[in-house]
Design a protein around this motif. Sequence first.
Motif, PDB file in Angstrom:
ATOM      1  N   HIS A  57       0.836  -1.199   0.000  1.00 44.55           N
ATOM      2  CA  HIS A  57       0.000   0.000   0.000  1.00 44.55           C
ATOM      3  C   HIS A  57       0.875   1.256   0.000  1.00 44.55           C
ATOM      4  CE1 HIS A  57      -3.547   2.464   0.714  1.00 44.55           C
ATOM      5  NE2 HIS A  57      -2.852   3.095   1.643  1.00 44.55           N
ATOM      6  N   GLU A  58       1.959   1.211   0.745  1.00 48.85           N
ATOM      7  CA  GLU A  58       2.891   2.348   0.756  1.00 48.85           C
ATOM      8  C   GLU A  58       3.436   2.606  -0.648  1.00 48.85           C
ATOM      9  OE1 GLU A  58       5.999   2.115   3.720  1.00 48.85           O
ATOM     10  OE2 GLU A  58       4.564   1.420   5.223  1.00 48.85           O
ATOM     11  N   LEU A  59       3.762   1.527  -1.369  1.00 52.77           N
ATOM     12  CA  LEU A  59       4.228   1.662  -2.746  1.00 52.77           C
ATOM     13  C   LEU A  59       3.151   2.340  -3.597  1.00 52.77           C
ATOM     14  CD1 LEU A  59       6.139   1.033  -5.147  1.00 52.77           C
ATOM     15  CD2 LEU A  59       4.995  -1.210  -5.287  1.00 52.77           C
ATOM     16  N   PHE A  60       1.924   1.899  -3.451  1.00 51.11           N
ATOM     17  CA  PHE A  60       0.807   2.495  -4.182  1.00 51.11           C
ATOM     18  C   PHE A  60       0.714   3.997  -3.893  1.00 51.11           C
ATOM     19  CE2 PHE A  60      -3.743   3.722  -4.189  1.00 51.11           C
ATOM     20  CZ  PHE A  60      -4.035   3.516  -5.528  1.00 51.11           C
ATOM     21  N   MET A  61       0.794   4.363  -2.619  1.00 46.90           N
ATOM     22  CA  MET A  61       0.672   5.772  -2.250  1.00 46.90           C
ATOM     23  C   MET A  61       1.842   6.599  -2.785  1.00 46.90           C
ATOM     24  SD  MET A  61      -2.268   5.970  -0.928  1.00 46.90           S
ATOM     25  CE  MET A  61      -2.181   7.720  -0.562  1.00 46.90           C
ATOM     26  N   GLU A  62       3.041   6.055  -2.762  1.00 45.61           N
ATOM     27  CA  GLU A  62       4.204   6.772  -3.290  1.00 45.61           C
ATOM     28  C   GLU A  62       4.065   6.992  -4.796  1.00 45.61           C
ATOM     29  OE1 GLU A  62       6.837   8.311  -1.608  1.00 45.61           O
ATOM     30  OE2 GLU A  62       5.422   7.885   0.015  1.00 45.61           O
ATOM     31  N   GLU A  63       3.605   5.976  -5.500  1.00 42.00           N
ATOM     32  CA  GLU A  63       3.409   6.108  -6.945  1.00 42.00           C
ATOM     33  C   GLU A  63       2.269   7.076  -7.261  1.00 42.00           C
ATOM     34  OE1 GLU A  63       5.435   4.928  -9.377  1.00 42.00           O
ATOM     35  OE2 GLU A  63       6.683   4.284  -7.697  1.00 42.00           O
ATOM     36  N   LEU A  64       1.261   7.105  -6.413  1.00 38.36           N
ATOM     37  CA  LEU A  64       0.162   8.045  -6.569  1.00 38.36           C
ATOM     38  C   LEU A  64       0.662   9.483  -6.406  1.00 38.36           C
ATOM     39  CD1 LEU A  64      -2.921   7.683  -7.049  1.00 38.36           C
ATOM     40  CD2 LEU A  64      -3.214   7.903  -4.580  1.00 38.36           C
ATOM     41  N   LYS A  65       1.513   9.703  -5.415  1.00 43.73           N
ATOM     42  CA  LYS A  65       2.100  11.035  -5.196  1.00 43.73           C
ATOM     43  C   LYS A  65       2.941  11.452  -6.399  1.00 43.73           C
ATOM     44  CE  LYS A  65       2.411  10.503  -0.182  1.00 43.73           C
ATOM     45  NZ  LYS A  65       3.350  10.309   0.949  1.00 43.73           N
ATOM     46  N   ASP A  66       3.673  10.502  -6.971  1.00 38.19           N
ATOM     47  CA  ASP A  66       4.530  10.763  -8.116  1.00 38.19           C
ATOM     48  C   ASP A  66       3.717  11.220  -9.328  1.00 38.19           C
ATOM     49  OD1 ASP A  66       7.408  10.150  -9.298  1.00 38.19           O
ATOM     50  OD2 ASP A  66       5.958   9.286 -10.707  1.00 38.19           O
ATOM     51  N   ILE A  67       2.665  10.493  -9.664  1.00 38.07           N
ATOM     52  CA  ILE A  67       1.878  10.853 -10.844  1.00 38.07           C
ATOM     53  C   ILE A  67       1.050  12.115 -10.584  1.00 38.07           C
ATOM     54  CG2 ILE A  67      -0.162   9.407 -10.427  1.00 38.07           C
ATOM     55  CD1 ILE A  67       1.571   9.959 -13.842  1.00 38.07           C
ATOM     56  N   TYR A  68       0.695  12.357  -9.332  1.00 36.95           N
ATOM     57  CA  TYR A  68      -0.022  13.593  -8.991  1.00 36.95           C
ATOM     58  C   TYR A  68       0.869  14.803  -9.274  1.00 36.95           C
ATOM     59  CZ  TYR A  68      -2.765  16.908  -6.168  1.00 36.95           C
ATOM     60  OH  TYR A  68      -3.506  17.982  -5.739  1.00 36.95           O
ATOM     61  N   TRP A  69       2.116  14.723  -8.845  1.00 36.31           N
ATOM     62  CA  TRP A  69       3.064  15.805  -9.121  1.00 36.31           C
ATOM     63  C   TRP A  69       3.223  15.963 -10.625  1.00 36.31           C
ATOM     64  CZ3 TRP A  69       7.410  17.039 -11.748  1.00 36.31           C
ATOM     65  CH2 TRP A  69       8.104  18.183 -11.351  1.00 36.31           C
ATOM     66  N   ALA A  70       3.370  14.843 -11.321  1.00 36.62           N
ATOM     67  CA  ALA A  70       3.572  14.862 -12.774  1.00 36.62           C
ATOM     68  C   ALA A  70       2.412  15.537 -13.484  1.00 36.62           C
ATOM     69  CB  ALA A  70       3.766  13.438 -13.283  1.00 36.62           C
ATOM     70  N   GLU A  71       1.198  15.182 -13.116  1.00 32.62           N
ATOM     71  CA  GLU A  71       0.023  15.771 -13.770  1.00 32.62           C
ATOM     72  C   GLU A  71      -0.070  17.274 -13.500  1.00 32.62           C
ATOM     73  OE1 GLU A  71      -1.479  14.363 -16.086  1.00 32.62           O
ATOM     74  OE2 GLU A  71      -2.317  12.412 -15.590  1.00 32.62           O
ATOM     75  N   LYS A  72       0.233  17.672 -12.273  1.00 34.39           N
ATOM     76  CA  LYS A  72       0.189  19.100 -11.956  1.00 34.39           C
ATOM     77  C   LYS A  72       1.256  19.865 -12.729  1.00 34.39           C
ATOM     78  CE  LYS A  72      -1.331  20.601  -8.154  1.00 34.39           C
ATOM     79  NZ  LYS A  72      -1.820  21.011  -6.864  1.00 34.39           N
ATOM     80  N   ALA A  73       2.418  19.243 -12.919  1.00 31.21           N
ATOM     81  CA  ALA A  73       3.479  19.872 -13.716  1.00 31.21           C
ATOM     82  C   ALA A  73       3.039  20.008 -15.171  1.00 31.21           C
ATOM     83  CB  ALA A  73       4.768  19.067 -13.600  1.00 31.21           C
ATOM     84  N   LEU A  74       2.316  19.008 -15.663  1.00 35.55           N
ATOM     85  CA  LEU A  74       1.821  19.068 -17.040  1.00 35.55           C
ATOM     86  C   LEU A  74       0.785  20.173 -17.230  1.00 35.55           C
ATOM     87  CD1 LEU A  74       1.567  15.316 -18.031  1.00 35.55           C
ATOM     88  CD2 LEU A  74       3.045  17.062 -19.053  1.00 35.55           C
ATOM     89  N   VAL A  75      -0.018  20.418 -16.218  1.00 37.49           N
ATOM     90  CA  VAL A  75      -1.007  21.502 -16.305  1.00 37.49           C
ATOM     91  C   VAL A  75      -0.287  22.829 -16.568  1.00 37.49           C
ATOM     92  CG1 VAL A  75      -2.684  22.859 -14.961  1.00 37.49           C
ATOM     93  CG2 VAL A  75      -2.809  20.358 -14.961  1.00 37.49           C
ATOM     94  N   LYS A  76       0.916  22.970 -16.047  1.00 37.88           N
ATOM     95  CA  LYS A  76       1.700  24.195 -16.272  1.00 37.88           C
ATOM     96  C   LYS A  76       2.449  24.159 -17.605  1.00 37.88           C
ATOM     97  CE  LYS A  76       2.486  24.792 -11.331  1.00 37.88           C
ATOM     98  NZ  LYS A  76       3.468  24.682 -10.259  1.00 37.88           N
ATOM     99  N   ALA A  77       2.880  22.978 -18.031  1.00 36.64           N
ATOM    100  CA  ALA A  77       3.706  22.869 -19.232  1.00 36.64           C
ATOM    101  C   ALA A  77       2.902  22.838 -20.533  1.00 36.64           C
ATOM    102  CB  ALA A  77       4.577  21.620 -19.143  1.00 36.64           C
ATOM    103  N   LEU A  78       1.727  22.242 -20.513  1.00 37.01           N
ATOM    104  CA  LEU A  78       0.964  22.074 -21.752  1.00 37.01           C
ATOM    105  C   LEU A  78       0.579  23.390 -22.440  1.00 37.01           C
ATOM    106  CD1 LEU A  78      -1.214  18.949 -20.905  1.00 37.01           C
ATOM    107  CD2 LEU A  78       0.599  19.108 -22.622  1.00 37.01           C
ATOM    108  N   PRO A  79       0.227  24.439 -21.707  1.00 34.81           N
ATOM    109  CA  PRO A  79      -0.076  25.698 -22.409  1.00 34.81           C
ATOM    110  C   PRO A  79       1.109  26.228 -23.221  1.00 34.81           C
ATOM    111  CG  PRO A  79      -0.953  25.777 -20.182  1.00 34.81           C
ATOM    112  CD  PRO A  79      -0.091  24.539 -20.273  1.00 34.81           C
ATOM    113  N   LYS A  80       2.325  26.011 -22.728  1.00 29.26           N
ATOM    114  CA  LYS A  80       3.515  26.444 -23.470  1.00 29.26           C
ATOM    115  C   LYS A  80       3.673  25.626 -24.749  1.00 29.26           C
ATOM    116  CE  LYS A  80       5.775  27.611 -19.150  1.00 29.26           C
ATOM    117  NZ  LYS A  80       6.732  27.150 -18.147  1.00 29.26           N
TER     118      LYS A  80
END
Length: 191
Positions: A33-56
């Motif tokens: 479960h800890e692995l699941f949560m860590e991977e969830l945090k990783d993709i959450y950061w990634a998606e938020k970064a994409l929200v900033k990068a995609l307009p460029k």
Amino acid sequence: MPTSRTTAKTASTTRKPTRKSNTAEQMSNSKFHELFMEELKDIYWAEKALVKALPKMQKAATSEELKTAVGDHLEQTKTHVSRLEDIFDMMGKRAVGKKCEAMEGLIAEAQQGVEDTEEDTMVRDACIIIAAQKVEHYEISAYGSLRTLANVMGHSDAADLLEQTLEEEKHADSLLTEIAESTVNEEAAAE
């Protein structure tokens, strides 16, 4: 009347945990479960970064078809962020990201590609498509893995949300291929 030894043996036999008896509650404190949560945090950061990068990326694109595809995917990405927040909520956790080195690198590579190509050219669009597909492939891998982990732990609601996002990422990748193959690559090669 059974002896106490027989009763104890029968009780221990019926209590043996099987793989299928693992419940979401039992898994919530596990290393898995800890692995699941860590991977969830990783993709959450990634998606938020994409929200900033995609307009460029959208602004840098030349063809209207690519601009529209990137803009549409930006809106989908915002939905992906929201779904991830829902999953964190399902897990009883606050949505928090953990820096995703892979996504940071993919975004930096995309930005460098845009800077290294001339404005208003199909070569730049080809570069944007390549960069976007690298991102999509990373996301497809991440969401597929997260969905599988969620299913194993019995988090079917989370798995369903992850499956929705996975299918949208696959569709975005297919659309980028279609744009590249129908116009961009041929025009870029002719420049």
